[in-house]
Design an enzyme around this catalytic site. Structure first.
Site, PDB file in Angstrom:
ATOM      1  N   GLY A  12      36.762  31.292  33.667  1.00  0.00           N
ATOM      2  CA  GLY A  12      36.553  31.200  35.110  1.00  0.00           C
ATOM      3  C   GLY A  12      35.726  29.963  35.416  1.00  0.00           C
ATOM      4  O   GLY A  12      35.610  29.052  34.580  1.00  0.00           O
ATOM      5  N   ARG A 273      23.958  41.459  52.482  1.00  0.00           N
ATOM      6  CA  ARG A 273      25.034  42.417  52.231  1.00  0.00           C
ATOM      7  C   ARG A 273      24.557  43.846  52.006  1.00  0.00           C
ATOM      8  O   ARG A 273      25.227  44.797  52.390  1.00  0.00           O
ATOM      9  CB  ARG A 273      25.844  41.963  51.012  1.00  0.00           C
ATOM     10  CG  ARG A 273      26.699  40.773  51.345  1.00  0.00           C
ATOM     11  CD  ARG A 273      27.480  40.296  50.155  1.00  0.00           C
ATOM     12  NE  ARG A 273      28.203  39.086  50.538  1.00  0.00           N
ATOM     13  CZ  ARG A 273      28.853  38.313  49.693  1.00  0.00           C
ATOM     14  NH1 ARG A 273      28.875  38.606  48.412  1.00  0.00           N
ATOM     15  NH2 ARG A 273      29.493  37.252  50.114  1.00  0.00           N
TER      16      ARG A 273
END
Lengths: 520, 230
Positions: A12, A273
């Site tokens: 990644g 969040r």
């Protein structure tokens, strides 16, 4: 049997960033990945990558540090946060110079000043550099083009099983299951960098790629390393109800609202969040529905082409005209492999860890949107350089003794049944809000699955049931580790919310450490 | 409803996506069924398959009764729907499509829009599978690699444009028949055919000519050989 300077496990954004910098520092690098490089969580990151460039609003590295520390609820390491935030402008410059196609501003005075920025939750300024809402995709693919053209070998379809140590107890390679050949093979390296990503997909409702099973974290635990802060699992507030496809924070950053069944707003949409997810969770627990209202966003088709497409495909709704029903889902593994300030895994000489699989103490108890892509590139590059400069482990080859869990007397369906029960159990028992009983119940339900005794049917080559089982075995160990950590934290802080301990306590100003011995 | 995967039939319930159907089959009916999938949201490019002859992403396609599912074309098939896409990566390094030499440029919105669609590519290889040229020329670079090449040549920051152009002359831009199948197949709305046309124009600027013209029998020395001493 291959032997190289640096073995990077994971392809990644963290893995490729580390590979590029180690290569540019003169090391011979090999990237090993359990699938192919485009199959990662990185490509799914939409919102942006933080850097205090101040291109649209006044901003500074100090403010970036302040916001990050505030959101971390006292669990971040100030020195590491300073390292991250002060490296951010250089990180964007690196990405700019390898060709990342950022969204742009007109009439800028310099290349970096032309990068468009948007506001994400918990940020005091428009700080997230973006490429429409395909930021992760475009960063990963640009890094991939660069990696391939630098001549770095990417060995695909090999699944990490174990770290190899020499007689001095230094890490000098890793064992893999080669999916293409069906063999277990060793790759020897003077240093190993783990960049295998998070473990969101072990939960039933999650936004992650199917392979996010925390393989690197478990491998490190098995080798004697430490996992840190696993109790902090970030729930993303806005995922499509049912499919849990992510609707990026940028949707709220660009002016989208959250409304309840009475069509009333009920929370500051750009709070961190943990706050927004809890507010939505409370509404849903109260048998209400929660919707995202994107109808007032000007230029939504150019700002968020991916969102509109995802909402259309998976919710069958035209978000420019209708409300979108959402629910929170597991999104990001804040905890991970404990590392020191040089990204060296604690207790494992010669082994480094970076990105979502690690816990470099920059997110604390709650990660800010846009800081994970930053961590992946900035710390990925730093870790690659540190590993490259680090003294070599002596490579000592050994006979491979590893029994793959294969047996023709077993049914593969049991793997999927156990996987689904484990995932549901984690979501209900170790979810947004936990309590002692839910944690204890979850632990015993998971133990009863006897996952360590399951076997896959068939031969090893191209056996996706075997890889599913290997991932499930890792999920099983991680589940126990997460429950251990969540149990220890008898307080509420950031993304760890305990029903019976609603307050934050001074005595818990550290992330919980777990070793394999703690959960055996 | 019934779908067939490589001629094997399965009865499935109505589900949102083909990927949901494949998982349901694998986890309850036929665990040997082999396919790939990742992000479930159309950005990782893993789950491309052919449905009734047309390329689709399994995670985006809503299955219909009677659908026939096959692997995408031209890559070695590992098992069932799972193919080996690694050779696709070699195409990118073969043409050297990347920013090798940076030249300082302050980009603007018009620059962003020049490569915005091209950089949406998820490397699913749907375009590659749909390309008829590969049927006759296995060395053809194919649509996604050429879109990749265009994406870098169209970027003002890239100073190595000439090298990329040099690498897309043989079994590449001039071999494309401009049939447009790639454009129809792309799940991201990319138009490789248009990018190939742009690369032809750019190649002309660098002194290259369509080699097909010199083979068309004008006779008498009208043929232009780009390697012929100019």
């Amino acid at each position: 049997m291959i032997s190289i300077d640096i073995l990077v496990v994971g392809s990644g954004i963290s893995g490729l960033s580390a590979a590029i910098s180690a290569k540019q520092n003169g090391s011979n690098v090999l990237v090993a990945t359990k699938n192919i490089p485009t199959k990662c969580n990185s490509v799914m990151a939409q919102g942006g990558i933080n850097a205090a460039l101040g291109n649209l609003e006044k901003d500074s590295i100090e403010l970036h540090i302040e916001d990050t520390l505030k959101s971390a609820h006292k669990l971040a390491n100030k020195e590491m946060v300073e390292l991250l935030c002060s490296n951010a402008p250089d990180t964007i410059e690196f990405l700019e110079k390898i060709g990342v196609p950022f969204s742009r501003l007109d009439n800028a005075s310099s290349p970096l000043k032309s990068v468009a920025q948007r506001k994400l939750g918990g940020a005091s300024s428009k700080r997230a550099c973006y490429a429409q809402d395909y930021t992760g995709l475009k960063v990963l693919h640009t890094l991939l083009d660069y990696t391939l053209n630098l001549g770095i070998e990417i060995k695909d379809n090999i699944f990490l099983l174990e770290l190899i140590k020499n007689s001095k107890n230094e890490v000098c390679g890793a064992l893999f299951f080669n999916f293409n050949s069906g063999e277990v093979e060793a790759i020897y390296a003077s240093k190993v960098i783990i960049a295998t990503g998070g473990f969101g997909s072990i939960y039933s409702k999650n936004t992650n790629s199917l392979g996010s099973s925390g393989d690197g974290i478990v491998t490190v635990l098995k080798a004697g390393g430490v996992a840190r802060g696993l109790e902090f699992i970030q729930f993303h507030p806005t995922t499509l109800k049912g499919s849990n496809i992510l609707v990026s924070e940028s949707a709220r950053g660009e002016g989208g609202y959250l409304v309840d069944s009475k069509n009333e707003r009920f929370v500051d949409e750009l709070a961190p969040r943990d706050v927004v997810a809890k507010a939505i969770f409370d509404k849903i627990n109260n048998r209400e529905k929660v919707f995202l209202d994107l109808r007032n966003i000007k230029d939504i088709t150019t700002l968020m082409p991916q969102e509109l497409k995802l909402i259309k495909t998976y919710a069958k709704v035209d978000a420019t005209k209708e409300l979108v029903e959402i629910e929170p889902a597991v999104h990001y593994s804040i905890g991970g492999i404990a590392v020191d300030k040089n990204f060296n895994a604690i207790n494992l000489k010669g082994c480094f860890a970076v990105g979502e699989c690690s816990n470099a103490l920059v997110h604390g108890a709650n990660r800010l949107g846009g800081n994970s892509l930053l961590e992946a590139v900035a710390f990925g590059r730093l870790a690659g350089k540190k590993a490259s400069d680090y003294p070599d482990s002596t490579i000592e080859r050994e006979d491979i003794k590893y029994n793959l869990p294969l047996d023709t007397n077993y049914s593969n369906f049991d793997i999927y049944k156990a996987k689904e029960i484990l995932a549901d159990t984690l979501f209900s028992g170790v979810g947004i809000v936990r309590e002692k009983n839910s944690l204890t119940d979850a632990k015993s339900r998971i133990e009863k699955l006897n996952i360590e005794k399951l076997k896959a049917n068939g031969t090893a080559k191209y056996n996706t049931n075997l890889t599913a089982l290997l991932e499930l075995q890792n999920a099983n160990i991680l589940a126990q580790a997460i429950i251990y950590a969540a149990n220890k934290r008898e307080e509420s802080r950031g993304s760890n919310i305990r029903e019976e301990f609603p307050d934050t306590k001074e005595e818990f100003e550290y992330p919980i450490d777990v070793t394999l011995g703690d959960i055996k | 409803m019934k779908i067939t995967v490589n001629e094997k039939s399965y009865n499935i319930e109505k589900v949102l996506t083909l990927l949901d159907a494949l998982y349901k089959i694998k986890s309850t009916q036929d665990s040997n069924l082999t396919y790939d999938a990742g992000c479930r949201s159309g950005v990782c490019g893993c789950c491309s398959v052919k449905v009734n002859g047309k390329e689709q992403l399994a995670c985006e396609y809503e299955p219909q009764d009677g659908d026939k599912i096959e692997p995408i074309k031209y890559y070695p098939i590992k098992k069932d729907l799972l193919v080996d896409k690694s050779s696709g990566y070699n195409l990118i390094s073969k043409e050297r499509a990347y920013l090798k030499l940076y030249q300082e440029s302050t980009l603007e919105k018009t620059d962003e829009s020049k490569t915005q669609i091209q950089t949406d590519c998820i490397l699913c290889s749907s375009c590659y599978s749909a390309c008829p040229v590969l049927e006759v020329d296995k060395n053809f670079l194919g649509p996604f690699a050429l879109t990749r090449a265009y994406r870098y040549t169209a970027d003002r920051r890239v100073a190595n444009e000439k090298e990329i152009v040099d690498n897309i002359q043989k079994s590449a831009i001039w071999d494309c028949t401009l049939c447009g199948e790639c454009t129809l197949a792309c799940p991201m709305g990319i138009d490789p055919k248009a990018d190939i046309l742009q690369l032809r124009n750019l190649s002309a600027k660098h002194g290259y000519m369509d080699p097909n013209l010199s083979n068309m029998g004008f006779g008498g020395g009208f043929g232009f050989d780009p390697n012929g001493g100019f």
